[in-house]
Design a protein around this motif. Structure first.
Motif, short mmCIF file in Angstrom:
data_model
loop_
_atom_site.label_atom_id
_atom_site.label_comp_id
_atom_site.label_asym_id
_atom_site.label_seq_id
_atom_site.Cartn_x
_atom_site.Cartn_y
_atom_site.Cartn_z
N LEU A 115 0.83 -1.20 0.00
CA LEU A 115 0.00 0.00 0.00
C LEU A 115 0.87 1.25 0.00
N LEU A 116 1.92 1.24 0.81
CA LEU A 116 2.84 2.38 0.86
C LEU A 116 3.50 2.60 -0.49
N ALA A 117 3.97 1.53 -1.11
CA ALA A 117 4.61 1.64 -2.43
C ALA A 117 3.64 2.18 -3.47
N CYS A 118 2.39 1.73 -3.42
CA CYS A 118 1.37 2.21 -4.38
C CYS A 118 1.11 3.69 -4.19
N ILE A 121 3.91 5.60 -5.78
CA ILE A 121 3.78 5.58 -7.24
C ILE A 121 2.78 6.63 -7.70
N LEU A 122 1.62 6.69 -7.05
CA LEU A 122 0.60 7.67 -7.42
C LEU A 122 1.11 9.10 -7.26
N SER A 123 1.69 9.37 -6.11
CA SER A 123 2.16 10.73 -5.82
C SER A 123 3.25 11.16 -6.79
N MET A 124 4.20 10.27 -7.05
CA MET A 124 5.30 10.61 -7.96
C MET A 124 4.84 10.71 -9.40
N THR A 125 3.82 9.94 -9.77
CA THR A 125 3.28 10.03 -11.13
C THR A 125 2.70 11.41 -11.39
N VAL A 126 1.92 11.90 -10.44
CA VAL A 126 1.36 13.25 -10.58
C VAL A 126 2.49 14.28 -10.57
N ALA A 176 1.42 5.88 4.51
CA ALA A 176 0.69 5.67 3.26
C ALA A 176 -0.45 6.67 3.12
N VAL A 177 -1.15 6.93 4.22
CA VAL A 177 -2.26 7.90 4.20
C VAL A 177 -1.74 9.30 3.89
N MET A 178 -0.63 9.68 4.51
CA MET A 178 -0.03 10.99 4.28
C MET A 178 0.38 11.18 2.83
N LEU A 184 -3.39 13.59 -3.60
CA LEU A 184 -4.63 14.34 -3.85
C LEU A 184 -4.36 15.84 -3.93
N GLN A 185 -3.49 16.34 -3.06
CA GLN A 185 -3.10 17.75 -3.11
C GLN A 185 -2.55 18.10 -4.49
N ARG A 186 -1.62 17.30 -4.95
CA ARG A 186 -0.95 17.59 -6.21
C ARG A 186 -1.89 17.42 -7.40
#
Length: 198
Positions: A115-118, A121-126, A176-178, A184-186
């Motif tokens: 979950l942390l890795a996912c 991935i999402l945050s860095m993709t944005v 992971a939540v942070m 979502l912020q980005r």
């Protein structure tokens, strides 16, 4: 968040060390490679059940080098696309090494590390797609989206997981939540930015 807010307080120290290294003919890319090497050591320390405190100290030393390379590049005006790519990729390599070794050490929480890795991935993709799509530039040679979790916050959470393994379940979940919140912020900032442009 801390990287953006606290930079002005640590920049004088970074600049002083950078100027000394520049006199010694040390380049920004040399320090980037050094940051990678030092950043991989904590995973080895953890893997061999050595001192958790030593692992955390070495991790933060690598973080200092990670901030130092950009300072050297700016002072010497040698910022380059290759340097930026190395910096971003090597940061992820260090994070991956820590996630992998901690997941192996705590297999009962493997799903949390996934979950942390996912979330990363999402945050860095944005982060990367906005930087590529935007015409804005920042100090780091590309448009830098600040957020709740930046490098310093990540190091704090990794440090807590290393030093307090009895609380790793809640720490990993909170981490992971942070990062998901940062994603979502980005993402919302990107939607607002590019909707305004169209």
């Amino acid at each position: 968040m801390l990287d953006t807010k606290a930079r002005k307080f640590i920049q004088p120290a970074l600049s002083g060390v950078a100027k000394l290294l520049i006199k010694m003919k040390v380049s920004a890319n040399h320090i980037t490679l050094l940051a990678l090497f030092v950043g991989l050591l904590p995973a080895g320390i953890i893997a061999f059940n050595l001192s958790p405190i030593a692992a955390v100290i070495v991790l933060w030393i690598s973080g200092f080098f990670d901030a130092l390379d950009g300072t050297i590049a700016r002072i010497t005006k040698t910022s380059s696309p290759l340097g930026t790519i190395m910096d971003i990729v090597f940061d992820r390599v260090v994070e991956i090494s820590l996630i992998l070794v901690l997941a192996v050490k705590h297999p009962q929480y493997m799903y949390l590390f996934v979950l942390l890795a996912c979330s990363i991935i999402l945050s860095m993709t944005v982060f990367l797609t906005v930087a590529a799509a935007s015409e804005k530039t920042g100090e780091k040679s590309f448009y830098y989206q600040a957020g709740l979790v930046e490098r310093s916050e990540a190091f704090i959470m990794f440090s807590l997981m290393i030093l307090l393994p009895q609380f790793i379940y809640i720490t990993c979940l909170l981490f992971a939540v942070m990062i998901t919140f940062t994603f979502l912020q980005r993402f919302l900032e990107a939607v607002k930015c590019f909707n305004t442009e169209n």
